[in-house]
Scaffold this active site. Structure first.
Site, PDB file in Angstrom:
ATOM      1  N   GLU A  61      51.309  -1.975 -60.089  1.00 22.69           N
ATOM      2  CA  GLU A  61      51.791  -3.326 -60.435  1.00 22.69           C
ATOM      3  C   GLU A  61      52.981  -3.283 -61.389  1.00 22.69           C
ATOM      4  OE1 GLU A  61      50.720  -5.508 -58.502  1.00 22.69           O
ATOM      5  OE2 GLU A  61      49.095  -4.233 -57.782  1.00 22.69           O
TER       6      GLU A  61
ATOM      7  N   MET B 116      47.936  -8.236 -58.508  1.00 19.62           N
ATOM      8  CA  MET B 116      49.160  -8.940 -58.104  1.00 19.62           C
ATOM      9  C   MET B 116      50.186  -8.836 -59.218  1.00 19.62           C
ATOM     10  SD  MET B 116      50.907 -10.646 -55.993  1.00 19.62           S
ATOM     11  CE  MET B 116      52.570 -11.220 -56.334  1.00 19.62           C
TER      12      MET B 116
END
Length: 945
Positions: free
Chosen positions: A355, A320
């Site tokens: 990411e 994330m």
């Protein structure tokens, strides 16, 4: 009582209309009474003021001052948030998001921090919309700023969303606890009350209180740590840049880190559990290199002073992109040279590349709403390939891009697919947007666009896009406008966006001699679902072209065919090559039929050069015979990408009913001479897929014949493999795949070598690791007897390498003992020995095993409610479980059983696109078997004679 209710109903109508309040609505804004004179408002006399899923637009958050105190013993947290808000319409209500939080106090203050009311403000809850409404007796005036102050508490969440607990075990068997966050897409509201939509960007100032044995991390660096009551410490973090709530992050843990610095001075740190600290060094090297690359490629400095990457032991997704504090699964960040394979290394590199790309695409510029999440995820997926190719060319990442596009074709050729840009309103619909269409199709459409516009134009266009919308939100159209706009170097340097709406509508680019309306072209790829099939027919010097929608679930002879084709038309940037010249020719196809002059002298033409375009090509009449002959006689006349695409397209066309199976099988006959890994594995992959489907059916002779054919046909490739980690990345990948299949097909030399390697590993008590490229195969062969299986399970329990644990888990699920497979599923559901984060992968691994296919499906049906509770409806885990456990079903009985189960969970199934995808997929398999099983049987009999 009645008058209050009428007033509230009137206020509701004013709020919903967004109009200016009338004199009547001003009546509640009487001057504040002296302290103690007002009786508290009764919440039961108020109705919730907002009926929509999305928040009202007339209150804008500017700055959050967030305080949190997690208790890792009681597994709970308390907190407060003071949100500076800008009121743009007179109102008595503030509506924002909150889920699972107990609100103990809410007040509103003016710009001088004076309370607007001396009473406790009523807080109304609308759990179905995850919203709270706070009522102010005094009107909040348009054009004014206020402070909303809320105190709250909650348990640390179970699962993987919000502010949740995670644990890890030390080598001494001690369990340690940490607290971490995962907010995307709609879970910041589980950690603190907030305006939890991507276009409510604000600044965040975070304070975290903790025990001395822990550290705390957030998006920004700590600027001050102070000691507070009871020996606790409070970390105060620097104010963040303006960002969306889903990017806020904090972690409280006892991890260790390694740190480096980029060439522009950004501090990069990799955090992991203390005993896994040694596995962080490769990630640090990659992250520093990647940040340097992106700063140069985007020509925009990374705006934060630091970038932390942390491996969380319990993590549902791969990673994330929280700004400045990216979180990862351990398999996505940690690299252990002793147990991690070259494929593991590539995965870690690509995930970090993904990411860190988000720090610009997604964080700096964010989609306006979740319907355009592909602007985040499609770009980040595509930038994986651009960044890794530039920074680690030896990893040959470009060989994997084709497979990303093949995955996209797989979903997009089902009628249950969706447009790249699709409506999504509630949290379940929003979670479902994080799928193959957003990521893989998004990346492949961008790849097509980059080749169409040229690298230079594409790069300068996305830099323009990032500069213009920095710290803002953007739509599809904003990207097309930025790409369709030319800009002088002087304007660029002076900071202008040099945007010209007239030019955006009809830009200066020429493609195949034609002016191009980029928006009109790209809308055909993002606003309609599906993928085009371009049918090519040679007529003398001309190439006749026809485009249709490519569907694998409905045959051209089906009565539904014409209705499913209606209204579909793409603007296709065609490319093609002939044997006459090495030039790549271009043509923009904008109509259902078209033709190109290629000349009489061309003996062959290959359309969609290197598969830079997102479309399938069918060579009608004798066209496939020409391609088969070319591959047989001179396969190097085509690039390895072209050869791979031909193999892929041929077998897709078989499934869709456009090509007989024997034609596709004849096409891959040349593979005995193929020297490149990618086309070789593509052809082998189709044969392996057929094997797995018929292995699950009672077709013993056919299964045996196909297995024998594969071993006979690929024997030379199998026999030349060494049981080592030597060679290039491509060679090592080939070794892993080929030996795995050979042992699965019980090829005696393969089994013998694997058993010896496994015996050596057992005798060394696990200290003599098998070569990483073949470890999974060695473990899988070793897992076939009771002692080997038990030894692997014990190693799984104690291993500190997430990469090794993944290989062992795969091996354990390859057992042919259904009792062992059931035990694994039970362990996964329990979540102790096998973590809940690995349960969805475990179910799919068991389902791939012919002995475990029905076990896995029955397990899903029996434990459906528990699985939804663990992973949340709409999550990619639930989607993978539904599609993956049924993916190799191929009978009408299995299809009927699926329909019955989905009917039994109708309320949930109706919210999920994945259920229809799964049904489409099995319908496709049923038809494939009906149409092709006898052809395959006959073809194999001919080959084996």
């Amino acid at each position: 009582m009645v008058s209050v209710r009428l007033l509230v109903l009137f206020l509701l109508s004013v709020s919903l209309l967004g109009s200016q309040p009338t004199q009547s609505s001003q009546q509640v804004s009487s001057p504040a009474h002296p302290a103690g004179e007002q009786s508290p408002l009764d919440p039961s006399s108020l109705s919730f003021p907002w009926s929509r899923l999305r928040l009202p637009r007339y209150i804008i958050p500017l700055h959050y001052h967030l305080f949190l105190h997690p208790n890792l013993t009681s597994l709970s947290f308390t907190g407060s948030v003071q949100i500076q808000i800008d009121v743009q319409n007179n109102t008595n209500w503030v509506v924002l998001h909150s889920k699972g939080l107990h609100i103990s106090k809410a007040t509103i203050l003016d710009q001088n921090l004076a309370h607007l009311s001396d009473q406790v403000l009523p807080v109304l809850h609308n759990p179905s919309h995850e919203q709270i409404g706070i009522f102010s007796p005094r009107v909040l005036s348009s054009g004014q700023k206020y402070f909303l102050y809320i105190e709250f508490e909650a348990e640390l969440a179970e699962g993987f969303y919000g502010f949740y607990k995670s644990t890890y075990r030390t080598s001494q068997g001690e369990t340690r606890t940490l607290a971490s966050t995962h907010f995307e897409p709609t879970s910041a509201r589980m950690a603190f009350p907030c305006f939890d939509e991507p276009n409510f960007k604000a600044n965040f100032s975070v304070r975290i209180r903790r025990s001395q044995e822990y550290i705390s991390l957030s998006n920004m660096p700590v600027v001050k740590t102070v000691e507070v009551n009871g020996g606790l410490l409070e970390d105060q973090f620097a104010e963040s840049v303006k960002m969306s709530t889903y990017l806020v992050a904090f972690v409280i843990c006892d991890f260790k880190s390694v740190t480096g610095t980029t060439s522009s001075g950004v501090q990069v740190s990799i955090y992991a559990a203390p005993e896994k600290w040694q596995q962080t060094h490769y990630a640090l090297e990659v992250a520093v290199k990647m940040l340097d690359f992106y700063e140069d490629y985007f020509n925009i400095r990374y705006p934060l002073p630091k970038q932390d990457l942390i491996a969380i032991p319990d993590f549902q997704s791969g990673a994330m992109e929280n700004w400045g504090l990216t979180t990862y699964r351990e398999t996505s960040l940690l690299f252990d040279p002793l147990t991690s394979s070259v494929s593991d290394k590539l995965w870690v590199t690509m995930v970090i590349g993904h990411e860190l790309a988000h720090q610009w695409f997604g964080n700096l510029v964010t989609m306006e709403w979740w319907n355009d999440i592909w602007l985040n995820e499609g770009f980040a997926r595509y930038m994986e390939y651009i960044s890794v190719e530039a920074t680690y060319p030896d990893l040959k990442v470009e060989e994997y891009l084709l497979h990303t596009c093949f995955a996209a074709v797989g979903l997009d050729s089902l009628n249950s697919s969706r447009p790249i840009s699709s409506p999504a309103e509630n949290p379940t619909q929003i979670k479902e947007m994080f799928d193959t269409v957003s990521y893989d199709k998004g990346a492949c459409v961008l790849h097509m666009l980059r080749h169409f516009l040229t690298d230079e134009v594409f790069q300068s266009g996305i830099v323009r896009y990032l500069r213009k919308y920095s710290y803002k939100n953007a739509h599809n159209q904003d990207l097309w406008d930025s790409l369709a706009n030319t800009c002088s170097e002087e304007d660029f340097i002076s900071g202008k966006h040099c945007y010209d709406s007239g030019q955006a509508a009809k830009n200066a680019y020429l493609f195949a001699g034609e002016h191009l309306d980029l928006t009109a072209m790209m809308n055909t790829w993002t606003l309609q679902k599906g993928i085009p099939l371009v049918t090519v027919t040679r007529k003398g010097p001309r190439l006749l072209l026809r485009q249709d929608r490519f569907l694998r679930t409905v045959m051209p002879s089906d009565p539904l065919w014409s209705s499913l084709q209606k209204g579909f038309l793409w603007q296709i940037p065609l490319t093609y090559k002939t044997d006459v010249s090495g030039t790549i020719h271009r043509h923009l196809m904008t109509s259902p039929t078209d033709s190109i002059h290629i000349g009489e002298e061309a003996s062959w033409v290959k359309v969609n050069t290197d598969m830079t375009g997102f479309y399938v090509v069918h060579y009608e009449e004798s066209g496939w015979d020409v391609m088969t002959k070319l591959l047989r006689e001179n396969y190097t006349a085509l690039s390895y990408k072209d050869r791979t695409q031909l193999i892929h397209n041929a077998f897709q066309l078989v499934t869709a009913g456009h090509l007989p199976l024997n034609k596709a099988l004849d096409l891959i006959g040349y593979l005995k001479r193929e020297t490149h890994t990618v086309p070789l594995l593509k052809g082998l992959g189709y044969l392996e897929a057929f094997y797995h489907i018929i292995e699950k059916r009672d077709e013993l002779d056919l299964t045996q014949n196909l297995g024998m054919y594969i071993l006979q046909f690929f024997r030379a490739v199998i026999d030349q493999q060494t049981w080592s980690d030597s060679g290039s990345v491509s060679e090592r990948r080939l070794r892993s795949e080929v030996l795995s299949l050979a042992c699965h097909l019980d090829y005696p030399p393969c089994l013998e070598r694997a058993r010896q390697r496994f015996k050596d590993w057992l005798q060394s008590n696990g200290t003599l690791n098998p070569p990483t490229d073949v470890a999974e195969t060695v473990f899988s062969v070793g897992a076939q007897d009771d002692h080997g299986w038990a030894s692997l399970l014990n190693t799984y329990k104690t291993s500190l390498s997430a990469a090794q644990k993944h290989k062992i888990l795969f091996a354990l699920t390859s057992s042919r003992d259904s009792n062992k497979l059931q035990r694994l599923l039970d362990l996964g559901l329990e979540g102790k020995v096998i973590r809940s984060q690995d349960l969805s992968s475990l179910i799919l691994m068991v389902a791939r095993n012919s002995r475990g296919c029905n076990l896995a499906w029955n397990f899903v049906k029996k434990n459906w409610d528990t699985l939804v509770q663990k992973f949340q409806l709409g999550s990619f885990c639930i989607r993978n479980i539904i599609i993956g456990t049924t993916g190799q079903f191929s009978s009408q009985e299995e299809l009927n059983e699926m329909q019955l189960f989905f009917e039994s969970i109708k309320e949930q199934a109706s919210q999920l696109r994945a259920t229809q995808v799964a049904l489409d997929n099995v319908q496709k398999n049923v038809r494939w078997v009906q149409r092709n099983l006898e052809t395959l049987r006959s073809w194999l009999n001919e080959q084996m004679q």
